[in-house]
Design a protein around this motif. Sequence first.
Motif, PDB file in Angstrom:
ATOM      1  N   SER A  92      43.919  41.227  30.597  1.00  0.00           N
ATOM      2  CA  SER A  92      43.942  41.329  32.131  1.00  0.00           C
ATOM      3  C   SER A  92      44.150  40.175  32.783  1.00  0.00           C
ATOM      4  CB  SER A  92      42.620  42.060  32.462  1.00  0.00           C
ATOM      5  OG  SER A  92      41.552  41.122  32.203  1.00  0.00           O
ATOM      6  N   ASP A 105      42.272  39.275  18.344  1.00  0.00           N
ATOM      7  CA  ASP A 105      41.150  38.874  19.119  1.00  0.00           C
ATOM      8  C   ASP A 105      40.202  37.772  18.141  1.00  0.00           C
ATOM      9  OD1 ASP A 105      40.342  40.508  17.075  1.00  0.00           O
ATOM     10  OD2 ASP A 105      38.565  41.463  17.673  1.00  0.00           O
ATOM     11  N   THR A 128      37.851  35.988  20.786  1.00  0.00           N
ATOM     12  CA  THR A 128      38.031  35.850  22.170  1.00  0.00           C
ATOM     13  C   THR A 128      37.773  37.376  22.826  1.00  0.00           C
ATOM     14  OG1 THR A 128      39.298  35.046  24.095  1.00  0.00           O
ATOM     15  CG2 THR A 128      40.343  36.347  22.348  1.00  0.00           C
ATOM     16  N   ASP A 129      37.373  37.694  23.949  1.00  0.00           N
ATOM     17  CA  ASP A 129      37.574  39.091  24.676  1.00  0.00           C
ATOM     18  C   ASP A 129      38.918  39.379  24.866  1.00  0.00           C
ATOM     19  OD1 ASP A 129      37.243  41.359  26.157  1.00  0.00           O
ATOM     20  OD2 ASP A 129      35.447  40.665  26.972  1.00  0.00           O
ATOM     21  N   ASN A 159      38.941  33.315  32.262  1.00  0.00           N
ATOM     22  CA  ASN A 159      37.668  32.993  31.611  1.00  0.00           C
ATOM     23  C   ASN A 159      37.630  33.520  30.133  1.00  0.00           C
ATOM     24  OD1 ASN A 159      36.490  31.813  33.827  1.00  0.00           O
ATOM     25  ND2 ASN A 159      36.162  33.808  34.832  1.00  0.00           N
ATOM     26  N   ALA A 160      38.532  34.290  29.594  1.00  0.00           N
ATOM     27  CA  ALA A 160      38.798  34.970  28.036  1.00  0.00           C
ATOM     28  C   ALA A 160      39.012  33.448  27.313  1.00  0.00           C
ATOM     29  CB  ALA A 160      39.659  36.273  28.101  1.00  0.00           C
ATOM     30  N   ASP A 211      42.380  37.323  32.527  1.00  0.00           N
ATOM     31  CA  ASP A 211      41.267  36.798  33.193  1.00  0.00           C
ATOM     32  C   ASP A 211      41.418  35.403  32.374  1.00  0.00           C
ATOM     33  OD1 ASP A 211      38.554  35.849  33.535  1.00  0.00           O
ATOM     34  OD2 ASP A 211      37.627  37.870  33.175  1.00  0.00           O
ATOM     35  N   ILE A 221      40.240  42.089  25.692  1.00  0.00           N
ATOM     36  CA  ILE A 221      40.252  42.938  27.035  1.00  0.00           C
ATOM     37  C   ILE A 221      40.622  42.257  28.072  1.00  0.00           C
ATOM     38  CG2 ILE A 221      39.544  44.715  28.310  1.00  0.00           C
ATOM     39  CD1 ILE A 221      40.103  45.782  25.444  1.00  0.00           C
ATOM     40  N   ARG A 222      39.645  41.390  28.247  1.00  0.00           N
ATOM     41  CA  ARG A 222      39.706  40.269  29.256  1.00  0.00           C
ATOM     42  C   ARG A 222      40.976  39.306  29.283  1.00  0.00           C
ATOM     43  NH1 ARG A 222      33.992  37.120  30.037  1.00  0.00           N
ATOM     44  NH2 ARG A 222      35.319  36.281  31.945  1.00  0.00           N
TER      45      ARG A 222
END
Length: 350
Positions: free
Chosen positions: A248, A225, A241-242, A252-253, A250, A244-245
Amino acid sequence: MSLYDESFELKELQRLEGHTDRVWGLSWNPTTGVDGVPAVLASCSGDKTVRIWQQSSPSGSFECKAVLEETHTRTVRSCAWSPSGKLLATASFDATTAIWEQIGNDFECVSTLEGHENEVKSVSWNASGSLLATCGRDKSVWIWEVLPGNEFECVSVLQGHTQDVKMVQWHPSMDVLVSCSYDNTIKVWAEDGDSDDWHCVQTLAESNNGHSSTVWAIFFNASGDKMITCSDDLTIKIWGTDIIRMQSGDGNATWKHLCTLSGYHDRTIFSVHWSREGVIASGAADDAIRLFVENKDGLVDGPMCKLLLKKDKAHDMDINSVQWSYSDNRMLASASDDGTVKIWELTSLP
């Protein structure tokens, strides 16, 4: 008591000699140093060779067990063990990347990857060992798929940097690739799920808190992360960074600038590495090693990182690479223009 509160020293355990030119890169074999298996370290040099160093016992000294030579015709700039520890990739200024396999007590070159126009600067395996990335002075990043029988197929050539690409590094758990360049930027590459094409999903530049000069190296923390970068601008930057996103899928992470460490080196910072325990090591052209630790105490207004220790004159010349051992959180290797590799231990002061 946390790392943040302790006092440490960096103790030199051994000086490894044998290379006849500057030592550029280091790589610990990730499957060694555990369960009684002696630790193994590879080093690569301007002398066109790679040396394999093996510990005599789990706490013993290192000895040169093999010299990989007569394959590359110019400087070997980068080396990296596969996650299985069975293959070693070496990138050279001769425009090739060689793949080595240990067969008995010997190492054999089982594949040679060609395609870069000139100097190959860095090589990196993804977490599963199914993909290999290379980059070079030709401004490109290549992604190779690992096929049965030690065959490698180029699946993508990534064009986006405008200058020499210094390093490629895969994320520790996902097939996301990061590259850094003489063009002062860091680029994040990912595969498009619909088309299977690789593309740049983010560029970190001076305009979004990035570096103002050549970016030499990148590394991730164990959880993936956070990312650390170092530069000719004499700074070290930490990005977050996120996760988890990101996991997934995403888009936008994105990576965001978290902090900048400056004033710790007074010449170009060539290498950064993050131990599994959370200690950041940096090596630079000022012949010094610096160690930093993240603040885990929840101090909202406090610094994100603090200097753990300074090791001046760690080598006689520029330090090109610092690498923490996978198996021993407190063992560090460093490589220098002085032609030597040093093994260090981070020890607590009483």
